[in-house]
Design a protein around this motif. Structure first.
Motif, PDB file in Angstrom:
ATOM      1  N   UNK A 163     -27.919  18.676  -1.868  1.00  0.00           N
ATOM      2  CA  UNK A 163     -26.637  19.405  -1.635  1.00  0.00           C
ATOM      3  C   UNK A 163     -25.583  18.591  -2.526  1.00  0.00           C
ATOM      4  N   UNK A 164     -25.823  17.611  -2.476  1.00  0.00           N
ATOM      5  CA  UNK A 164     -24.581  16.577  -3.008  1.00  0.00           C
ATOM      6  C   UNK A 164     -24.807  16.491  -4.730  1.00  0.00           C
ATOM      7  N   UNK A 165     -25.884  16.358  -5.088  1.00  0.00           N
ATOM      8  CA  UNK A 165     -26.414  16.303  -6.509  1.00  0.00           C
ATOM      9  C   UNK A 165     -25.786  17.279  -7.471  1.00  0.00           C
ATOM     10  N   UNK A 166     -26.125  18.741  -6.895  1.00  0.00           N
ATOM     11  CA  UNK A 166     -25.514  19.958  -7.745  1.00  0.00           C
ATOM     12  C   UNK A 166     -23.904  19.915  -7.904  1.00  0.00           C
ATOM     13  N   UNK A 167     -23.146  19.453  -6.790  1.00  0.00           N
ATOM     14  CA  UNK A 167     -21.710  19.316  -6.750  1.00  0.00           C
ATOM     15  C   UNK A 167     -21.328  18.130  -7.628  1.00  0.00           C
ATOM     16  N   UNK A 168     -22.125  17.003  -7.755  1.00  0.00           N
ATOM     17  CA  UNK A 168     -21.648  16.077  -8.528  1.00  0.00           C
ATOM     18  C   UNK A 168     -21.835  16.468  -9.984  1.00  0.00           C
ATOM     19  N   UNK A 193     -32.367  23.785   1.368  1.00  0.00           N
ATOM     20  CA  UNK A 193     -31.353  24.225   1.719  1.00  0.00           C
ATOM     21  C   UNK A 193     -31.298  25.813   2.276  1.00  0.00           C
ATOM     22  N   UNK A 194     -32.364  26.435   2.186  1.00  0.00           N
ATOM     23  CA  UNK A 194     -32.513  27.648   2.761  1.00  0.00           C
ATOM     24  C   UNK A 194     -32.959  27.887   4.003  1.00  0.00           C
ATOM     25  N   UNK A 195     -33.510  26.604   4.751  1.00  0.00           N
ATOM     26  CA  UNK A 195     -33.981  26.463   5.998  1.00  0.00           C
ATOM     27  C   UNK A 195     -32.911  26.538   6.876  1.00  0.00           C
ATOM     28  N   UNK A 198     -30.587  23.725   8.503  1.00  0.00           N
ATOM     29  CA  UNK A 198     -30.140  23.121   7.496  1.00  0.00           C
ATOM     30  C   UNK A 198     -28.801  23.750   6.934  1.00  0.00           C
ATOM     31  N   UNK A 199     -29.092  25.033   6.495  1.00  0.00           N
ATOM     32  CA  UNK A 199     -27.948  25.820   5.909  1.00  0.00           C
ATOM     33  C   UNK A 199     -26.715  25.770   6.779  1.00  0.00           C
ATOM     34  N   UNK A 201     -25.511  23.756   8.978  1.00  0.00           N
ATOM     35  CA  UNK A 201     -24.899  22.405   9.017  1.00  0.00           C
ATOM     36  C   UNK A 201     -24.111  21.937   7.739  1.00  0.00           C
ATOM     37  N   UNK A 202     -24.301  22.536   6.740  1.00  0.00           N
ATOM     38  CA  UNK A 202     -23.956  22.065   5.575  1.00  0.00           C
ATOM     39  C   UNK A 202     -22.217  22.336   5.426  1.00  0.00           C
ATOM     40  N   UNK A 203     -21.434  21.073   5.078  1.00  0.00           N
ATOM     41  CA  UNK A 203     -20.152  21.273   4.780  1.00  0.00           C
ATOM     42  C   UNK A 203     -19.720  22.286   3.787  1.00  0.00           C
ATOM     43  N   UNK A 204     -18.402  22.840   4.048  1.00  0.00           N
ATOM     44  CA  UNK A 204     -18.140  23.969   3.093  1.00  0.00           C
ATOM     45  C   UNK A 204     -17.972  23.540   1.540  1.00  0.00           C
ATOM     46  N   UNK A 205     -18.732  24.122   0.781  1.00  0.00           N
ATOM     47  CA  UNK A 205     -18.956  23.856  -0.472  1.00  0.00           C
ATOM     48  C   UNK A 205     -17.688  23.533  -1.057  1.00  0.00           C
TER      49      UNK A 205
END
Length: 226
Positions: A163-168, A193-195, A198-199, A201-205
């Motif tokens: 999740x973090x790497x694509x945003x970085x 990320x599709x699980x 997991x999905x 609980x992700x912080x807002x993009x």
């Protein structure tokens, strides 16, 4: 915080704290969550983690456990009725611990370097991040997850990367994980990320993206002033 109550001290943009939330949710453990402020740490956090003074901290029955990988294993060993993140095989457990430590010791510093540096220092960090992530991806051995067909210890430990790497990459304009060069890791990003647990609980993009942009600016400014 008496009896068997579970409390997690976290911080919404902190990936190491999110590890613990994922683990608790996957184990279906009821817990109280306390979101800490990065600049003004609460007296309770300082009480429960006086040495490192950081999140995550898990308090179970009034007893604190610190350091995210340690907490993950504690959760797995304490609540082991429905599912286990680590297998019973000592060798497999040792291998999983090795890769979790590799990720924290090699991938994490390099990824942070890409976010926080500029110029030649950033180029060096980018190369280190790409090499480390490619090596980590090889540990998938062609499986859907690091745990095989189901999410396990290594998936939870490494999940923040997906999740973090694509945003970085968005923030820096640099590619850390190329789909053609790291197909297994790239596919794992999607699978993890599709699980459902997991999905949800992700912080807002957009909020996290804004945080990372501000963090990069602060880190670069701090480096230029030192």
């Amino acid at each position: 915080m008496e009896g068997d109550e579970v409390t997690l001290f976290g911080m919404w943009p902190a990936p190491m704290a999110l590890r613990i939330e994922w683990a608790l949710k996957l184990k279906r453990i009821k817990y109280k969550y306390i979101d800490e402020d990065h600049y003004t740490k609460s007296p309770l956090l300082l009480k429960y983690n006086p040495i490192y003074k950081k999140v995550p901290v898990l308090v179970h029955g009034g007893r604190p456990i610190v350091e995210s990988l340690v907490i993950l294993e504690y959760i797995d060993e304490t609540w082991n009725e429905d599912c286990m993140f680590l297998t019973d095989d000592p060798c497999e457990r040792a291998i999983a611990r090795f890769w979790a430590r590799f990720s924290d010791d090699k991938c994490l510093p390099a990824i942070v370097g890409v976010l926080s540096k500029t110029g030649e220092a950033q180029e060096k960090a980018l190369k280190e991040a790409q090499e480390s992530l490619k090596t980590l991806g090889e540990a998938l051995n062609g499986n859907k997850f690091f745990g095989g067909e189901m999410i396990g210890y290594l998936d939870i430990a490494n999940g923040w990367i997906s999740y973090w790497v694509p945003l970085i990459e968005v923030v820096t304009g640099l590619k850390l994980v190329d789909e053609n060069e790291m197909p297994s890791l790239h596919a794992w990003f999607r699978n993890f990320l599709d699980f459902p647990v997991i999905k949800e609980m992700l912080p807002p993009r957009e909020r996290l993206l804004s945080h990372l942009k501000s963090l990069r600016e602060d880190l670069i400014a701090s480096s230029s002033n030192s």
